[in-house]
Design an enzyme around this catalytic site. Structure first.
Site, PDB file in Angstrom:
ATOM      1  N   GLY A   7       0.859  -1.184   0.000  1.00  0.00           N
ATOM      2  CA  GLY A   7       0.000   0.000   0.000  1.00  0.00           C
ATOM      3  C   GLY A   7       0.897   1.236   0.000  1.00  0.00           C
ATOM      4  N   ALA A   8       0.881   1.962  -1.123  1.00  0.00           N
ATOM      5  CA  ALA A   8       1.759   3.144  -1.234  1.00  0.00           C
ATOM      6  C   ALA A   8       0.974   4.437  -1.043  1.00  0.00           C
ATOM      7  CB  ALA A   8       2.479   3.139  -2.579  1.00  0.00           C
ATOM      8  N   VAL A  11      -0.257   6.396   4.369  1.00  0.00           N
ATOM      9  CA  VAL A  11       0.326   5.692   5.526  1.00  0.00           C
ATOM     10  C   VAL A  11       1.518   4.840   5.088  1.00  0.00           C
ATOM     11  CG1 VAL A  11      -0.105   4.025   7.372  1.00  0.00           C
ATOM     12  CG2 VAL A  11      -1.876   5.668   6.763  1.00  0.00           C
ATOM     13  N   GLY A  12       1.333   4.084   4.000  1.00  0.00           N
ATOM     14  CA  GLY A  12       2.403   3.200   3.518  1.00  0.00           C
ATOM     15  C   GLY A  12       3.631   3.998   3.106  1.00  0.00           C
ATOM     16  N   ASP A  32       1.990  -1.509  -4.627  1.00  0.00           N
ATOM     17  CA  ASP A  32       0.635  -0.957  -4.740  1.00  0.00           C
ATOM     18  C   ASP A  32      -0.029  -1.571  -5.973  1.00  0.00           C
ATOM     19  OD1 ASP A  32      -0.694   1.620  -3.222  1.00  0.00           O
ATOM     20  OD2 ASP A  32      -1.587   1.251  -5.185  1.00  0.00           O
ATOM     21  N   ARG A  88     -14.510   3.069  11.696  1.00  0.00           N
ATOM     22  CA  ARG A  88     -13.516   2.161  11.098  1.00  0.00           C
ATOM     23  C   ARG A  88     -14.185   0.845  10.675  1.00  0.00           C
ATOM     24  NH1 ARG A  88     -10.921   4.377  15.681  1.00  0.00           N
ATOM     25  NH2 ARG A  88      -9.086   5.613  15.202  1.00  0.00           N
ATOM     26  N   SER A 119      -4.151  -1.794   8.351  1.00  0.00           N
ATOM     27  CA  SER A 119      -5.453  -1.525   7.729  1.00  0.00           C
ATOM     28  C   SER A 119      -6.577  -1.605   8.766  1.00  0.00           C
ATOM     29  CB  SER A 119      -5.721  -2.563   6.631  1.00  0.00           C
ATOM     30  OG  SER A 119      -4.581  -2.726   5.826  1.00  0.00           O
ATOM     31  N   ASN A 120      -7.641  -0.874   8.513  1.00  0.00           N
ATOM     32  CA  ASN A 120      -8.792  -0.841   9.433  1.00  0.00           C
ATOM     33  C   ASN A 120      -9.974  -1.648   8.918  1.00  0.00           C
ATOM     34  OD1 ASN A 120      -8.324   0.656  11.818  1.00  0.00           O
ATOM     35  ND2 ASN A 120      -8.130   2.522  10.593  1.00  0.00           N
ATOM     36  N   ASP A 148      -2.272   5.190  19.286  1.00  0.00           N
ATOM     37  CA  ASP A 148      -3.236   5.716  20.268  1.00  0.00           C
ATOM     38  C   ASP A 148      -2.509   6.276  21.493  1.00  0.00           C
ATOM     39  OD1 ASP A 148      -5.414   5.020  18.669  1.00  0.00           O
ATOM     40  OD2 ASP A 148      -5.440   2.978  19.437  1.00  0.00           O
ATOM     41  N   ARG A 151      -0.994   9.631  20.652  1.00  0.00           N
ATOM     42  CA  ARG A 151      -1.978  10.729  20.704  1.00  0.00           C
ATOM     43  C   ARG A 151      -2.208  11.164  22.157  1.00  0.00           C
ATOM     44  NH1 ARG A 151      -5.559   7.997  15.970  1.00  0.00           N
ATOM     45  NH2 ARG A 151      -4.522   9.128  14.281  1.00  0.00           N
ATOM     46  N   HIS A 175      -8.835  -0.886  18.706  1.00  0.00           N
ATOM     47  CA  HIS A 175      -8.515   0.425  18.113  1.00  0.00           C
ATOM     48  C   HIS A 175      -9.831   1.067  17.677  1.00  0.00           C
ATOM     49  CE1 HIS A 175      -6.395   3.542  16.077  1.00  0.00           C
ATOM     50  NE2 HIS A 175      -6.693   3.137  14.859  1.00  0.00           N
TER      51      HIS A 175
HETATM   52  C1  LMR Z   1      -6.244   6.404  12.925  1.00  0.00           C
HETATM   53  O1  LMR Z   1      -6.556   6.191  14.102  1.00  0.00           O
HETATM   54  O2  LMR Z   1      -5.723   7.450  12.555  1.00  0.00           O
HETATM   55  C2  LMR Z   1      -6.515   5.340  11.907  1.00  0.00           C
HETATM   56  O3  LMR Z   1      -7.090   4.227  12.499  1.00  0.00           O
HETATM   57  C3  LMR Z   1      -7.346   5.837  10.772  1.00  0.00           C
HETATM   58  C4  LMR Z   1      -8.763   6.208  11.176  1.00  0.00           C
HETATM   59  O4  LMR Z   1      -9.678   5.876  10.411  1.00  0.00           O
HETATM   60  O5  LMR Z   1      -8.966   6.871  12.183  1.00  0.00           O
END
Ligand code: LMR
Length: 312
Positions: A7-8, A11-12, A32, A88, A119-120, A148, A151, A175
């Site tokens: 995945g380019a 994020v990738g 990709d 998500r 990936s979500n 997380d 953040r 998540h």
């Molecule tokens: C994030 O937390 O940034 C990722 O899981 C992308 C999203 O959809 O929030």
């Protein structure tokens, strides 16, 4: 060391860039499905090498997994990002098929790789990759906890006006909105955070952390990439350099925390074999309850994936 990033997209490409400029691997292969896309991103990263002074060789390919052969670590970022108004979990039907087919290709060419899923919906995509790969659970894991926690640490650093470097924290669970930040295990330069901040302010930061991804989706119309890509690269680094770092990582639980067969974020030691050890904290009753809610939510989405697969 050879690392593949599938995945380019944002994020990738961010992950590949961090892996290259921090020389975490000798070779980074970016894959990709969009013709020429990975080639272009990889070439751009390679052309930055004489400026930023690194020699990691970065190569891009369109869907040609033979070029990924013999990878030590593979990061899967493929799939759609969410848009404003989506959870998500709304991505499950599109992203599950993508993650499963990417995993098949990866395992075919790199049977000894350690797989990191980005990936979500993260926990359930980790489940999808794990069952598809048939690898031991120690070698298929999901990246969410570092993001997380980052953040949470960034918000605390801002509030307390201190360096984010000095904030240590752990966070558990899925998540999503049910993730479980653990103030009891949060310190600022070794000082318990509860001694430095009021309960109200701390609760507000915990809530902002739970919605941290959504906050960015609202601002940008798509999901985040700098922190997620860097977080995945930090996991790769811990593995390829056998650092034995302690991070929250999504893994299949087999009895730990009294949970069996569900993929959740828990603190682990990350080293050359992947998950070297799952650390079991002594949670109090409130924390156990929060973890149980998170488990229930992730299990529901895992069941939704099973039902989709049964109907297919
Ligand atoms: C994030 O937390 O940034 C990722 O899981 C992308 C999203 O959809 O929030």
């Amino acid at each position: 060391m050879k690392v593949t990033v599938v995945g380019a997209g944002n994020v990738g490409a961010t992950c590949a860039d961090v892996l290259a400029y921090r020389e975490i691997a000798n070779e980074v292969v970016l894959v990709d499905i969009k013709e020429g896309f990975a080639e272009g991103k990889a070439l751009d990263i390679w052309q930055k090498a004489p400026i930023n002074l690194y020699d990691t060789r970065t190569v891009g390919v369109t869907n040609d997994y033979s070029k990924t052969a013999g990878s030590d670590v593979v990061v899967i970022t493929s799939g759609l990002p969410r848009k404003p108004g989506m959870t998500r979990d709304d991505l499950i039907s599109t992203n599950a098929g993508i993650v499963q087919s990417v995993t098949e290709n990866i395992v075919k060419h790199s049977p000894d790789a350690i797989i990191i899923v980005v990936s979500n919906p993260l926990d359930v995509m980790t489940y999808a990759a794990h069952i598809t790969s048939k690898l031991p659970r120690t070698r298929v894991m999901g990246m969410a906890g570092i993001l997380d926690t980052a953040r949470y640490r960034a918000f605390l650093a801002e509030e307390l006006n201190v360096s984010p470097k000095d904030i240590q924290a752990v966070l558990m669970g899925g998540h999503g909105d049910t993730m479980v930040p653990l103030p009891r295990y949060t310190t600022v330069g070794g000082i318990p955070v509860t001694e430095l901040i009021s309960e109200d302010k701390l609760n507000a930061i915990v809530d902002r952390t739970k919605n941290g991804g959504g906050e960015l989706v609202k601002l940008m119309g798509t999901s985040a990439w700098y922190a997620p890509g860097s977080a995945a690269a930090q996991m790769v680094e811990a593995i390829v350099r056998d650092q034995r770092r302690v991070f929250p990582v999504c893994v299949k639980l087999e009895g730990e925390y009294g949970i069996d067969g569900v993929y959740l974020g828990v603190p682990v030691i990350l080293g050359k074999n992947g998950i070297e050890k799952i650390i079991e904290l002594q949670l109090n009753e409130d924390e156990k309850q929060l973890l149980e809610t998170s488990r229930g939510h992730v299990k529901e989405v895992m069941d939704a994936l099973d039902n989709m697969s049964a109907k297919a």
